[in-house]
Design a protein around this motif. Structure first.
Motif, mmCIF file in Angstrom:
data_model
loop_
_atom_site.group_PDB
_atom_site.id
_atom_site.type_symbol
_atom_site.label_atom_id
_atom_site.label_comp_id
_atom_site.label_asym_id
_atom_site.label_seq_id
_atom_site.Cartn_x
_atom_site.Cartn_y
_atom_site.Cartn_z
ATOM 1 N N GLU A 1 0.826 -1.216 0.000
ATOM 2 C CA GLU A 1 0.000 0.000 0.000
ATOM 3 C C GLU A 1 0.856 1.261 0.000
ATOM 4 O O GLU A 1 0.378 2.351 -0.300
ATOM 5 C CB GLU A 1 -0.937 0.014 1.216
ATOM 6 C CG GLU A 1 -2.004 -1.092 1.214
ATOM 7 C CD GLU A 1 -1.431 -2.450 1.616
ATOM 8 O OE1 GLU A 1 -0.332 -2.493 2.203
ATOM 9 O OE2 GLU A 1 -2.091 -3.472 1.313
ATOM 10 N N GLU A 2 2.131 1.125 0.378
ATOM 11 C CA GLU A 2 3.014 2.294 0.435
ATOM 12 C C GLU A 2 3.556 2.686 -0.938
ATOM 13 O O GLU A 2 4.171 3.740 -1.091
ATOM 14 C CB GLU A 2 4.205 2.020 1.378
ATOM 15 C CG GLU A 2 3.821 1.735 2.816
ATOM 16 C CD GLU A 2 3.629 3.002 3.633
ATOM 17 O OE1 GLU A 2 3.186 4.007 3.060
ATOM 18 O OE2 GLU A 2 3.936 2.979 4.838
ATOM 19 N N GLY B 1 2.101 3.706 -3.519
ATOM 20 C CA GLY B 1 1.480 4.948 -3.982
ATOM 21 C C GLY B 1 2.221 6.176 -3.475
ATOM 22 O O GLY B 1 2.399 7.164 -4.202
ATOM 23 N N LYS B 2 2.683 6.101 -2.224
ATOM 24 C CA LYS B 2 3.407 7.218 -1.626
ATOM 25 C C LYS B 2 4.692 7.501 -2.407
ATOM 26 O O LYS B 2 5.032 8.651 -2.696
ATOM 27 C CB LYS B 2 3.748 6.842 -0.183
ATOM 28 C CG LYS B 2 4.014 8.009 0.733
ATOM 29 C CD LYS B 2 4.662 7.520 2.018
ATOM 30 C CE LYS B 2 3.686 7.402 3.172
ATOM 31 N NZ LYS B 2 4.352 6.930 4.408
ATOM 32 N N LEU B 3 5.379 6.423 -2.764
ATOM 33 C CA LEU B 3 6.639 6.577 -3.508
ATOM 34 C C LEU B 3 6.376 7.146 -4.897
ATOM 35 O O LEU B 3 7.096 8.041 -5.366
ATOM 36 C CB LEU B 3 7.354 5.226 -3.645
ATOM 37 C CG LEU B 3 7.693 4.455 -2.383
ATOM 38 C CD1 LEU B 3 8.613 3.292 -2.699
ATOM 39 C CD2 LEU B 3 8.333 5.346 -1.338
ATOM 40 N N ALA C 1 3.922 8.985 -5.837
ATOM 41 C CA ALA C 1 3.562 10.401 -5.715
ATOM 42 C C ALA C 1 4.813 11.269 -5.580
ATOM 43 O O ALA C 1 4.923 12.334 -6.198
ATOM 44 C CB ALA C 1 2.637 10.606 -4.516
ATOM 45 N N LYS C 2 5.775 10.800 -4.786
ATOM 46 C CA LYS C 2 7.033 11.549 -4.633
ATOM 47 C C LYS C 2 7.772 11.656 -5.961
ATOM 48 O O LYS C 2 8.333 12.697 -6.296
ATOM 49 C CB LYS C 2 7.942 10.842 -3.608
ATOM 50 C CG LYS C 2 7.700 11.284 -2.190
ATOM 51 C CD LYS C 2 8.283 12.677 -1.938
ATOM 52 C CE LYS C 2 7.743 13.197 -0.608
ATOM 53 N NZ LYS C 2 7.509 14.628 -0.580
ATOM 54 N N THR D 1 13.750 5.057 1.515
ATOM 55 C CA THR D 1 12.744 4.881 2.556
ATOM 56 C C THR D 1 13.405 4.720 3.918
ATOM 57 O O THR D 1 14.533 4.264 4.031
ATOM 58 C CB THR D 1 11.906 3.617 2.281
ATOM 59 O OG1 THR D 1 12.797 2.552 1.954
ATOM 60 C CG2 THR D 1 10.933 3.847 1.154
ATOM 61 N N VAL E 1 11.547 8.974 2.304
ATOM 62 C CA VAL E 1 10.231 9.081 2.948
ATOM 63 C C VAL E 1 10.108 7.979 3.999
ATOM 64 O O VAL E 1 10.803 6.964 3.933
ATOM 65 C CB VAL E 1 9.072 8.945 1.929
ATOM 66 C CG1 VAL E 1 9.098 10.071 0.923
ATOM 67 C CG2 VAL E 1 9.123 7.594 1.229
ATOM 68 N N VAL F 1 8.264 4.884 5.663
ATOM 69 C CA VAL F 1 7.307 3.846 5.302
ATOM 70 C C VAL F 1 7.099 2.899 6.478
ATOM 71 O O VAL F 1 7.956 2.776 7.346
ATOM 72 C CB VAL F 1 7.766 3.011 4.071
ATOM 73 C CG1 VAL F 1 7.743 3.829 2.806
ATOM 74 C CG2 VAL F 1 9.139 2.409 4.310
#
Ligand code: UDP
Ligand code: MG
Length: 344
Positions: A111-112, A114-116, A118-119, A129, A201, A203
């Motif tokens: 699920e993480e 998406g965060k990457l 986006a960055k 991470t 980021v 995670v």
């Protein structure tokens, strides 16, 4: 080679997952990974690299390929080449603009991703991470903290948390890595050396979902050697410094010798002598070992053997004329593309 063979449109995202004896956890991985990727709303491919598993992993991957042939590609290596080599094999076959690496054991929550992504869209070319509440054994945490400090000291690589594989790289970094032909390497560090605009980021990190860590103590130690001697020659320079210091020290011994002739034998120093001799022997053997480490690397590199051998690639046929064996079930519009190739 590899991704040029595919004229089909490249996906935006490639997710690369090395798999070694992960039969117990793969079903759970598929169950979480695909919905998480579908939710991103971008085109993607998942590339599983079976690193010579001796359990049912390969069969499970083939089965998953049949379930999601549009987004799944499976590379079956013919032996166990280690996590980082498996990922390199994945890189060579990846097509996405953004490439994300992930472990198969669900320690990195899918699920993480998406965060990457986006960055990456913000313009970074490397998203590292930092694991929040790392779920590993105490000694692993301690050892990797010590290694982290050593690496910070002798290489130019700046990473808060070197161990987490959930990372995103841009296509230009992947292309550069593909050109390197490195043999024993540590991918996050290698990628970092080519990054122009890196960021880190936080995670989440979970416990291994099933099975055990695939790293033996020995392979962990090897990996850490790769991290240090593979990225820096500073240890060699330290050796010369140690040599200089010892030579200066031996000048002191010379003074003792003069004293010996002036005053005669003063002390019984056999054990001290032994201690000093053994210490020096230790230094010399360590130095030889360290030299051997570098020479071994040079040897492997100049030998230029294929780094890994691909047994089979399972991927959807898209206009590929190469040797294609249709799958047993004709109901599926799917083909197994069998190509013998090596990753030079
Ligand atoms: N792995 C691999 N080849 C190996 C060892 C491990 O492809 O020789 C894969 C493994 O299946 C997993 C990932 O590398 O997807 C990380 O391995 P593991 O979780 O055992 O390492 P740890 O989390 O203990 O560092
Ligand atoms: Mg793990």
């Amino acid at each position: 080679m590899s991704h040029m063979d595919f004229p089909a449109t490249s996906p935006e995202l490639s997710v690369i997952i090395p798999v070694y004896n992960e039969e117990a956890g793969l079903a759970a991985l598929f169950e979480r990974l695909y919905p998480a990727l579908d939710a991103l709303g971008t085109s993607y491919e998942v590339i599983f690299i079976n690193d010579g598993s001796r359990d049912k992993s390969a069969a499970l991957l083939a089965q998953q390929f049949r379930v999601r042939p549009d987004t799944t590609r499976v590379i079956l290596l013919n032996g166990n080449y280690g996590q980082h080599m498996a990922i390199l094999a994945g890189f060579e076959h990846s097509r996405g603009e953004i490439v994300v690496t992930l472990d198969a054991d669900l320690q990195n929550p899918p699920e993480e991703i998406g965060k990457l992504v986006a960055k990456m869209h913000e313009g970074y070319d490397y998203v590292g991470t930092i694991r929040q509440q790392r779920q590993d054994s105490l000694w692993r945490k301690k050892a990797s903290r010590a290694m982290n400090r050593l690496r910070e000291r002798i290489t130019k690589i700046r990473m808060t948390d070197q161990g987490c594989m959930l990372r995103a790289y841009s296509r230009h970094i992947i292309d550069t890595i593909n050109r390197c032909g490195e043999i024993n390497t540590f991918i996050p560090a290698l990628a970092y050396t080519f990054a122009q605009n890196p960021i880190e980021v936080d995670v989440a990190h979970e416990e291994r979902f099933a099975g055990e860590s695939k790293y033996s103590l020995y392979s962990l130690i090897r990996l850490n050697f790769d991290l240090v001697t593979g990225f820096s020659v500073v240890p060699l320079q330290w050796l010369s410094f140690i040599g200089v210091i010892l030579s200066v020290g031996s000048a002191g011994l010379f003074l003792l010798l003069i004293r010996r002739f002036m005053f005669g034998a003063e002390v019984q120093g056999v054990f001290t002598l032994f201690a000093i001799t053994f210490f020096m022997l230790g230094v010399i053997i360590f130095a030889l070992g360290l030299l051997g480490e570098y020479i071994g690397r040079i040897y492997q590199q100049v030998r230029a053997r294929p780094r890994y051998l691909v047994q089979t690639i399972l991927e959807q046929r898209d206009g590929l004329p190469a040797a294609i064996e249709p799958l047993q079930e004709p109901a599926h519009q799917v083909a197994i593309v069998t190509r013998e190739e090596d990753g030079r």
